[in-house]
Design an enzyme around this catalytic site. Structure first.
Site, short mmCIF file in Angstrom:
data_model
loop_
_atom_site.label_atom_id
_atom_site.label_comp_id
_atom_site.label_asym_id
_atom_site.label_seq_id
_atom_site.Cartn_x
_atom_site.Cartn_y
_atom_site.Cartn_z
N ASP A 181 16.81 25.35 -26.98
CA ASP A 181 18.04 26.00 -27.90
C ASP A 181 18.46 27.26 -27.23
O ASP A 181 18.00 27.55 -26.15
CB ASP A 181 17.42 26.39 -29.16
CG ASP A 181 18.28 27.25 -29.85
OD1 ASP A 181 19.52 26.80 -30.15
OD2 ASP A 181 18.21 28.37 -30.33
N ASP B 244 20.93 30.21 -28.36
CA ASP B 244 21.09 31.36 -29.11
C ASP B 244 19.94 31.65 -29.51
O ASP B 244 19.42 30.87 -30.70
CB ASP B 244 22.25 31.35 -30.06
CG ASP B 244 23.56 31.34 -29.23
OD1 ASP B 244 24.03 32.48 -28.83
OD2 ASP B 244 24.20 30.20 -29.19
N GLY C 8 23.59 24.47 -30.71
CA GLY C 8 24.74 24.15 -31.74
C GLY C 8 26.22 24.41 -31.06
O GLY C 8 27.15 24.07 -31.63
N SER D 40 15.77 28.67 -35.15
CA SER D 40 16.53 28.74 -36.47
C SER D 40 16.35 27.08 -36.95
O SER D 40 15.81 26.26 -36.47
CB SER D 40 18.02 28.84 -36.38
OG SER D 40 18.12 30.27 -35.89
#
Length: 251
Positions: free
Chosen positions: A17, A19, A52, A203
């Site tokens: 990922d 962030d 994302g 997250s």
């Protein structure tokens, strides 16, 4: 936290990922993380950014990483090959985007959205929603009660994948679109399975890939539900947690 996986894992792909994971608070990639990624690639391990973000907001951040494998964007909506050619895209029905825009207006929240050619933030094409091809819609809501109301409303539809990339937001993709499905697609292309994957994130939009990968790694700054699902917890994104995970399990 899940039972710690054994050291004898055969990692062929690392899904990372951005962030809160690879990026620090200044949205930069540390030298330690860069060096670990290079070392993994030098050993023949595929390093796949699984974010994302869209390509528009991602490319400037990774242009100096010298990545040589697949790339996954918009929570699994898009998969790009090692030549950065699009090989899969899954879109979000514009009727659902219109529904979410109306919820945003009803509750007076902040929103953003990703179409195939733009990231809409301060300006949104509210009068022209159906002429765009959408991939993701997002809310950022400080009020817990309103966030929960919107979450419950959207959950009842049964046609959406609802996650987050921070405790105050909601990220919405089409049902069945998530980072785990995209990694599984890439593994199939490469000729191995999720048993050969280490996934690193912080997250809810990372939760599926952390649960399904052979080695699911939560960052030290991860949301608690992510830590509980992980095989192992690394240090935070301010403390080179990605590098620590790669060094511990892959090098």
């Amino acid at each position: 936290m899940a039972e710690k996986a054994e050291k004898e894992v055969n990692i062929k792909l690392i899904a990372i990922d951005m962030d809160g994971t690879l990026l620090n608070k200044e949205h930069q990639i540390s030298n330690e993380n860069r060096n670990a990624i290079k070392a993994a690639q030098d050993q023949g391990i595929h390093v796949v950014i699984n974010t994302g973000r869209t390509r528009m907001t991602l490319d400037p951040l990774i242009e100096n990483l010298s990545l040589n494998s697949y790339l996954i964007t918009v929570n699994g909506s898009e998969v790009w090959d090692d030549s950065l050619e699009l090989i899969e895209r899954k879109t979000l029905d514009s009727d659902l985007v219109e529904y979410m825009w109306r919820l945003k207006e009803k509750h007076q929240t902040y929103c953003w959205a990703a179409s195939v050619d733009n990231v809409w933030r301060e300006v949104f094409p509210a009068e022209d929603i159906h002429s765009h091809e959408w991939m993701k819609f997002g809310f950022d809501i400080e009020d817990d009660r309103i966030r929960e109301l919107i979450y419950e409303d959207l959950s009842k539809l049964g046609t959406l994948e609802i996650t987050n990339s921070s405790p105050t937001n909601l990220e919405i993709n089409a049902i069945g679109v998530n980072k785990a499905k995209a990694i599984e697609f890439v593994c199939h292309k490469l000729g191995f399975t999720l048993e050969n994957v280490m996934a690193i994130g912080d997250s809810i939009n990372d939760l599926a890939m952390i649960q399904e990968a052979r080695m699911g790694v939560a960052m030290g700054n991860a949301q608690e539900v992510v830590k509980e699902a992980a095989n192992w917890i690394s240090s935070s994104h301010e403390e080179d947690g990605v590098a620590k995970a790669i060094q511990t399990w892959c090098l």
